[in-house]
Design a protein around this motif. Sequence first.
Motif, PDB file in Angstrom:
ATOM      1  N   GLY A 203      -4.497  -7.209  -2.521  1.00  0.00           N
ATOM      2  CA  GLY A 203      -4.611  -5.882  -3.116  1.00  0.00           C
ATOM      3  C   GLY A 203      -4.869  -5.916  -4.600  1.00  0.00           C
ATOM      4  O   GLY A 203      -5.182  -6.955  -5.145  1.00  0.00           O
TER       5      GLY A 203
ATOM      6  N   SER B   9      -9.738  -3.276  -0.452  1.00  0.00           N
ATOM      7  CA  SER B   9      -9.456  -4.099  -1.630  1.00  0.00           C
ATOM      8  C   SER B   9     -10.487  -5.222  -1.731  1.00  0.00           C
ATOM      9  O   SER B   9     -11.082  -5.625  -0.728  1.00  0.00           O
ATOM     10  CB  SER B   9      -8.059  -4.699  -1.533  1.00  0.00           C
TER      11      SER B   9
ATOM     12  N   TYR C 238       0.849  -1.189   0.000  1.00  0.00           N
ATOM     13  CA  TYR C 238       0.000   0.000   0.000  1.00  0.00           C
ATOM     14  C   TYR C 238       0.886   1.240   0.000  1.00  0.00           C
ATOM     15  O   TYR C 238       1.913   1.268   0.661  1.00  0.00           O
ATOM     16  CB  TYR C 238      -0.891   0.010   1.253  1.00  0.00           C
TER      17      TYR C 238
END
Length: 101
Positions: free
Chosen positions: A68, A63, A12
Amino acid sequence: MNFRPVKMPQGYGMSPVNKTTWGGGIIHDAAGDGKYHLFASAMTNNCSLGAWSSNSRIEHAVSDTPTGPFIFHDIAIPTQAHNAAPIVLPDGTYALIHIFA
Protein backbone atom coordinates in the motif's frame (compact mmCIF):
# COMPACT_ATOMS: atom_id res chain seq x y z
CA MET A 1 14.60 -8.47 17.58
CA ASN A 2 15.44 -5.61 15.26
CA PHE A 3 12.18 -3.91 14.22
CA ARG A 4 11.88 -1.31 11.48
CA PRO A 5 9.79 1.86 11.88
CA VAL A 6 6.10 1.50 11.07
CA LYS A 7 4.80 3.29 7.99
CA MET A 8 1.38 4.88 8.37
CA PRO A 9 -1.34 4.46 7.40
CA GLN A 10 -1.39 0.69 7.76
CA GLY A 11 -4.07 -1.36 6.11
CA TYR A 12 -7.00 -0.16 4.06
CA GLY A 13 -9.68 2.15 5.41
CA MET A 14 -7.53 4.29 7.71
CA SER A 15 -7.03 7.26 5.40
CA PRO A 16 -8.39 9.74 4.37
CA VAL A 17 -11.24 8.78 6.75
CA ASN A 18 -11.24 5.94 9.24
CA LYS A 19 -13.83 3.29 8.40
CA THR A 20 -14.41 -0.29 9.45
CA THR A 21 -12.96 -2.78 6.96
CA TRP A 22 -11.92 -6.42 7.24
CA GLY A 23 -10.66 -9.42 5.33
CA GLY A 24 -10.03 -9.31 1.66
CA GLY A 25 -7.35 -10.30 -0.76
CA ILE A 26 -4.94 -8.82 -3.27
CA ILE A 27 -4.29 -9.66 -6.92
CA HIS A 28 -1.29 -8.32 -8.83
CA ASP A 29 -2.27 -7.44 -12.40
CA ALA A 30 1.23 -7.94 -13.84
CA ALA A 31 0.02 -8.34 -17.43
CA GLY A 32 -2.37 -5.37 -17.28
CA ASP A 33 -1.86 -2.15 -15.35
CA GLY A 34 0.92 -3.56 -13.13
CA LYS A 35 -0.95 -2.51 -10.00
CA TYR A 36 -2.11 -4.40 -6.92
CA HIS A 37 -5.88 -4.69 -6.56
CA LEU A 38 -7.39 -5.17 -3.11
CA PHE A 39 -10.95 -6.36 -2.53
CA ALA A 40 -12.04 -5.91 1.09
CA SER A 41 -15.24 -5.82 3.12
CA ALA A 42 -16.29 -2.37 4.34
CA MET A 43 -19.17 -1.05 6.42
CA THR A 44 -21.75 1.19 4.73
CA ASN A 45 -24.25 3.80 5.93
CA ASN A 46 -21.99 4.81 8.88
CA CYS A 47 -23.05 1.62 10.67
CA SER A 48 -21.09 -0.09 13.40
CA LEU A 49 -19.54 -3.51 12.92
CA GLY A 50 -22.54 -5.07 14.67
CA ALA A 51 -24.62 -4.38 11.55
CA TRP A 52 -22.24 -6.17 9.20
CA SER A 53 -24.79 -8.67 7.90
CA SER A 54 -26.96 -5.99 6.28
CA ASN A 55 -24.55 -3.07 5.86
CA SER A 56 -21.32 -4.39 4.38
CA ARG A 57 -20.07 -4.22 0.82
CA ILE A 58 -16.92 -5.17 -1.06
CA GLU A 59 -14.70 -2.25 -2.02
CA HIS A 60 -11.98 -2.30 -4.68
CA ALA A 61 -8.80 -0.35 -3.89
CA VAL A 62 -5.57 -0.02 -5.87
CA SER A 63 -1.88 0.43 -5.01
CA ASP A 64 1.47 0.51 -6.80
CA THR A 65 2.96 -1.81 -4.15
CA PRO A 66 1.64 -4.86 -2.27
CA THR A 67 2.04 -3.04 1.05
CA GLY A 68 0.00 0.00 0.00
CA PRO A 69 -1.23 2.51 0.58
CA PHE A 70 -4.39 1.28 -1.13
CA ILE A 71 -6.66 3.97 -2.56
CA PHE A 72 -10.41 3.44 -3.01
CA HIS A 73 -11.23 2.79 -6.67
CA ASP A 74 -14.86 1.64 -6.77
CA ILE A 75 -17.52 -0.56 -5.19
CA ALA A 76 -16.98 -4.09 -6.48
CA ILE A 77 -20.12 -5.64 -4.93
CA PRO A 78 -22.85 -3.50 -3.28
CA THR A 79 -24.40 -3.84 0.18
CA GLN A 80 -24.84 -7.24 1.80
CA ALA A 81 -21.65 -8.73 0.37
CA HIS A 82 -18.48 -9.55 2.28
CA ASN A 83 -15.55 -11.98 2.72
CA ALA A 84 -13.99 -11.19 -0.67
CA ALA A 85 -11.58 -13.70 -2.15
CA PRO A 86 -10.19 -12.64 -5.54
CA ILE A 87 -8.66 -15.45 -7.59
CA VAL A 88 -6.88 -15.86 -10.90
CA LEU A 89 -8.57 -18.47 -13.10
CA PRO A 90 -6.58 -20.95 -15.24
CA ASP A 91 -7.21 -18.89 -18.39
CA GLY A 92 -5.74 -15.75 -16.74
CA THR A 93 -9.05 -14.00 -16.06
CA TYR A 94 -10.12 -13.00 -12.55
CA ALA A 95 -13.05 -13.97 -10.36
CA LEU A 96 -14.25 -12.53 -7.07
CA ILE A 97 -15.65 -15.13 -4.69
CA HIS A 98 -17.76 -13.71 -1.83
CA ILE A 99 -20.76 -14.34 0.38
CA PHE A 100 -24.05 -12.52 0.82
CA ALA A 101 -25.62 -12.01 4.22
